[in-house]
Design a protein around this motif. Structure first.
Motif, PDB file in Angstrom:
ATOM      1  N   THR A 184      30.662 -38.007  13.820  1.00  0.00           N
ATOM      2  CA  THR A 184      29.936 -39.214  14.247  1.00  0.00           C
ATOM      3  C   THR A 184      30.631 -39.892  15.428  1.00  0.00           C
ATOM      4  N   ALA A 236      28.656 -40.393  18.931  1.00  0.00           N
ATOM      5  CA  ALA A 236      28.242 -41.750  19.303  1.00  0.00           C
ATOM      6  C   ALA A 236      29.261 -42.525  20.117  1.00  0.00           C
ATOM      7  N   TYR A 281      20.764 -41.059  14.783  1.00  0.00           N
ATOM      8  CA  TYR A 281      21.213 -39.974  15.652  1.00  0.00           C
ATOM      9  C   TYR A 281      20.403 -38.701  15.446  1.00  0.00           C
ATOM     10  N   ARG A 284      19.972 -38.399  21.661  1.00  0.00           N
ATOM     11  CA  ARG A 284      21.297 -38.260  21.041  1.00  0.00           C
ATOM     12  C   ARG A 284      21.558 -36.875  20.467  1.00  0.00           C
TER      13      ARG A 284
END
Length: 393
Positions: free
Chosen positions: A184, A188, A219, A225
């Protein structure tokens, strides 16, 4: 008596004895083999010729071997020179032909290498020995410069597939993710413009998009993304409807069997240059036997030629082939144990820069980079297999 006769002569010439003996040339050898011994060879300093009773045998030095001064000798030398000249010309022509063929081969390889870097149609020509069930050349321009309509359709497909993956892998399976924060964070929170390359094993056709179901919904269902991923041309791009579905799902058709210089790898490098996320299955196929195989060098080329050094994140998973088995009837199974382990990010910036500084040839450099990834990749495998065995027992 014979000796006395010869010694009385001041000079003996062959023409003096022409009527007695057979005519001979001025430089023949006459021998007398009457067991009387050898006659002396000169009288008063002049050379004489011995007469013999046997049949005349021409002396070796009297053989008509022409020298360079005689007409026949000059003609023979000229013929020999012409023959040598022809042989030299023939040898030179053969050498020139071989050199010309070698030069043409090198130029052809160079032109193929250059054409494969920027010509979508070239990939199809290169794959003449590979079965291409459907023409995929039209897909690359749409993936390279997506339109507004493409983004709208892609958002719909990505949302649909993301929700399905999250339900199946999180809600309907026993899935455990180790070091999830590494994934993650890389997706991100990496610096703006820095590309991300994730590499994982390939045990099931559901590996991608299935494993992305563990990501937060913002996401996994966001086309801006979610990853770009390479998919086999002969499985996912066999007809127009299938091709459009996978194209909108941000899948890039890769032609297996034509090497690292093809449009799929070129496009992945371009996406890295834009700071996007690219996922690679470096085994190059669904590894149904789960053997340890050498990773394909395409990932090494992507890393080496990326304008900005990407974050390389290795991953390993176990149990995905139990969710979607690789045998008929190819139906999803519920309640299966799945283990996903996210490795530590690899920092190869100094290593790659050192290869470039030393001017290491590009084929050697991409192999060395791939070997570095493979070391971390299979070390993560051992760790993940132990974690999965503990869960299953």
């Amino acid at each position: 008596m014979m000796m006395a006769a010869f010694t009385s002569l001041r000079r003996v010439r062959p023409d003096h004895v022409y009527h007695v003996f057979c005519p001979v040339t001025t430089r023949c050898l006459w021998r007398l083999d009457l067991n009387l011994g050898h006659l002396q060879r000169s009288i008063n300093g002049q050379r004489i010729y011995a007469l013999g009773a046997r049949h005349y045998v021409q002396a070796p030095e009297a053989h008509p071997v022409p020298d360079g001064r005689s007409p026949s000798g000059m003609q023979q030398q000229q013929q020999q020179q012409e023959k040598n000249h022809q042989e030299n010309l023939l040898s030179s022509s053969h050498s020139n032909l071989r050199q010309s063929a070698a030069d043409q081969s090198l130029r052809r390889q160079d032109s193929q290498s250059e054409a494969s870097r920027g010509n979508p149609a070239f990939s199809s020509n290169m794959a003449s020995g590979v079965d291409i069930p459907y023409d995929i050349a039209w897909i690359f321009p749409r993936l390279r410069t997506p339109s507004i309509l493409w983004y709208i359709a892609s958002q719909f497909v990505v949302t649909l597939v993301g929700i399905f993956s999250k339900i199946l892998l999180v809600a309907l399976s026993q899935t455990k993710v180790y070091n999830k924060d590494r994934l993650t964070t890389a997706v991100a929170k990496r610096p703006r413009g820095v590309p991300l390359i994730t590499v994982s094993n390939h045990h099931s056709c559901f590996d991608d998009p299935g494993i992305w179901g563990v990501l937060p919904i913002r996401y996994v269902c966001n086309t801006l993304r979610i990853r770009w991923s390479m998919a086999a041309h002969d499985i996912c791009f066999t007809r127009k409807l299938h091709s459009m579905f996978f194209m909108f799902g941000k899948c890039i058709p890769v032609v297996r069997g034509i090497g690292v210089y093809q449009e799929a790898i070129n496009l992945c490098i371009e996406k890295c240059a834009m700071g996007h996320w690219v996922h690679v299955f470096p085994e190059g196929k669904v590894n149904m036997t789960k053997e340890e195989i050498r990773l394909k060098w395409g990932v090494g080329r992507i890393v080496y030629e990326s304008p900005r050094m990407p974050i390389i994140l290795p991953m390993w998973h176990e149990g995905m082939d139990s969710v979607l088995p690789n045998v008929e009837p190819y139906m999803f199974k519920l309640g299966k144990n799945v283990t996903i382990n996210i490795g530590e990010p690899l920092d190869l910036n100094d290593y790659v820069q050192d290869l470039k500084r030393q001017q290491v040839p590009e084929p050697v450099a991409r192999k060395l980079i791939t070997d570095k990834i493979q070391e971390a990749f299979y070390a993560l495998r051992i760790e993940t297999e132990k974690l999965h065995e503990e869960r299953v027992q």
